[in-house]
Write an enzyme that holds these catalytic residues in place. Sequence first.
Site, short mmCIF file in Angstrom:
data_model
loop_
_atom_site.label_atom_id
_atom_site.label_comp_id
_atom_site.label_asym_id
_atom_site.label_seq_id
_atom_site.Cartn_x
_atom_site.Cartn_y
_atom_site.Cartn_z
N CYS A 14 -11.00 4.67 -1.36
CA CYS A 14 -9.76 4.13 -0.80
C CYS A 14 -8.59 4.93 -1.34
CB CYS A 14 -9.62 2.65 -1.18
SG CYS A 14 -8.09 1.93 -0.58
N LEU A 15 -8.11 5.82 -0.54
CA LEU A 15 -7.03 6.70 -0.99
C LEU A 15 -6.12 6.95 0.21
CD1 LEU A 15 -6.00 8.46 -3.35
CD2 LEU A 15 -7.45 10.30 -2.51
#
Lengths: 508, 170
Positions: B90-91
């Site tokens: 999750c970036l």
Amino acid sequence: MASEDEYEYSDEGSDYPVSDDEEMDWSNSGENPNAAPMVLASSAGAKSGIRMMPAEDLMPEMKRRLKDVTEVLDIPTAAAAALLREHKWSKEGLLEVYYNDPEKLLKKCGVYFRCNPRPVRPTKGVRTCEICLDDHQGSNMRAMPCSHEFCCQCWNDFCANAVKEEGPSCVRATCPQAGCSEVVTEEEMRASLEKDSPQLYTRFCSFQLRSFVESSNFTRWCPGKGCEQIASAVSASAMEQDDNVAHCEACQLSFCLVCGEEPHAPSGCKELARWNEKCRNESETANWILANTKSCPKCVSRIEKNQGCNHMTCQRCKGEFCWICMGDWNDHGANTGGYYKCNKYDPNNGGPEDMSDAAKAKRELDRYLHYYKRFHAHAEAQKFAKKQLKETEARMVLLQESSDDARWSDVEFLKTANEQLVECRRVLKYTYVYAYYLTATDKQAMRKERFEHHQEMLERFTENLSELSEKPLAEMDRTDVVNQTRVVDRFMKNILKYVDLEEGMDDV
Amino acid sequence: MASSDGLPRRIVKETQRLIAEPVAGISATPYQDNLRYFAVAIEGPADSPYERGVFQLELFLPADYPMAPPKVRFLTKIYHPNVDKLGRICLDILKDKWSPALQIRTVLLSIQALLSAPNPDDPLDNTVAEVWKKNEAEAIRRAREFTESFAMKGGTTAASATASMPKKSC
């Protein structure tokens, strides 16, 4: 009267007040904001300050609003577009926030550099494009106002990709530079797409218009399937009424401009939203309690209601009863003095002295069911009436053929009556939403009583008309139907006018 | 050697630069049979529970790269609030904050930074994030345990992943 007439027809046509700022005059190109105010019809409950138009016709208004803000704030049009988009296209709303802290707002909306551009870099010399990593002549580089520059080919790819992949949200695309929140506007899109991919540029423009329609609160797409028409309020004051009915001729559909639901006078948008939410939450209980069929109160055989009229006659025992209260239909006759009393909810039925939580909850549920039952009954009756309306034309043909010298205009009363019936069922339906939210304070007790009187009258004459219009053609009495139609229309307008007046008193 | 025919110049340049000027603690090597597919190894940053570990990732450049972000996934098991059990990360820059001016290099640096500074407030793995917020010491202990079990030399991974690895689709 045909249903669509209702919003145009006026027996006391009045000049509509037009505010200085938000006034929209579609009839001429929008150049003159102080053109003569439009004369608008006003019939009970429905103000027709609303017009239907194809999306392109909104363009002049969009441009006018842009120009206005561009001039007042002295900023580029592209910046004004982004700012207005974030403020529902309301100049007032925008200016209020803007003057609080201009810099903060410009940064938040991604147009700070658009309004305060960084110095332009020289066209001479070779520089590297951060996207393709190739070296380019300065003249082949194109920069955003934030000074981030990329080669023309990468710009084209970027814009094309944004329109293709991001769809409607491409109007909010930001600078290709990582971490830069400056908005890519029509200017960049035009420079990149207009020549090489005109169809993508057209698509971008339609997305812009779409965002205008969807974010401004005085416009709404027609909810009709595949319909491209837009309902738009003629003036800001036209939006202030709770019941803003738009009517799309193309799909024969009426809807509320404010909330998009079916016209719901006398109940307001907020009440309706609360009601719908409540019905969703309680629908399981309600459905369980109110099954689709009822037993005949006399012979207990199951009866399915297949027509709109609430005057039921049991096929088996020939007993007559009212579908809503299940009481003897004779009690509903004028001569008994108890004509159609079943629209009233009597909270004393449940024994008000019992104050336990369970009893309160039960009473609350009973109260809700009382209104829901009637709301639901009229909703179903409305569906029947709509279905019947579709079959009316065939009935009209039959009726015309049955008499030697009948003209088409002689049988049209049937259609009119049926349309009136649909309208009345719809209004009756929402009178129960309205009544549900009328609390029993002292001040409102009287109002409620009067409202219920109006409701009772409308209900009674609607049932009459419903019965008349469902009669076999041989027994059809034209004068009778025409009269009933007119009377019922009067009662419908009365109740809407009554609510309007009462609500008006509250506002003072 | 697979030919680089049809491979955009930008990808060729990025690859050359990655090899010529490698980033400290990061290696990215393209597969010979698919030059859009990279074997990546990131060293756990010092002063983090991932220190001394080497994490294997796969990175794929989709057809519309660089207009669309690369797809990156951890292959080595890792205890981290922003990485789920399948190794997905999750970036923000791998999603809506992607910019075509970013590169493989910057993406991998961001992932390395994510190892130094986990962000349990924007979690991908809720159970891990929960521990991280309620008992950070315990979370760090577990992360270190995972690192020792799965990311140390002699563990289940080999940092020398190269050309003959089996084909993988992303």
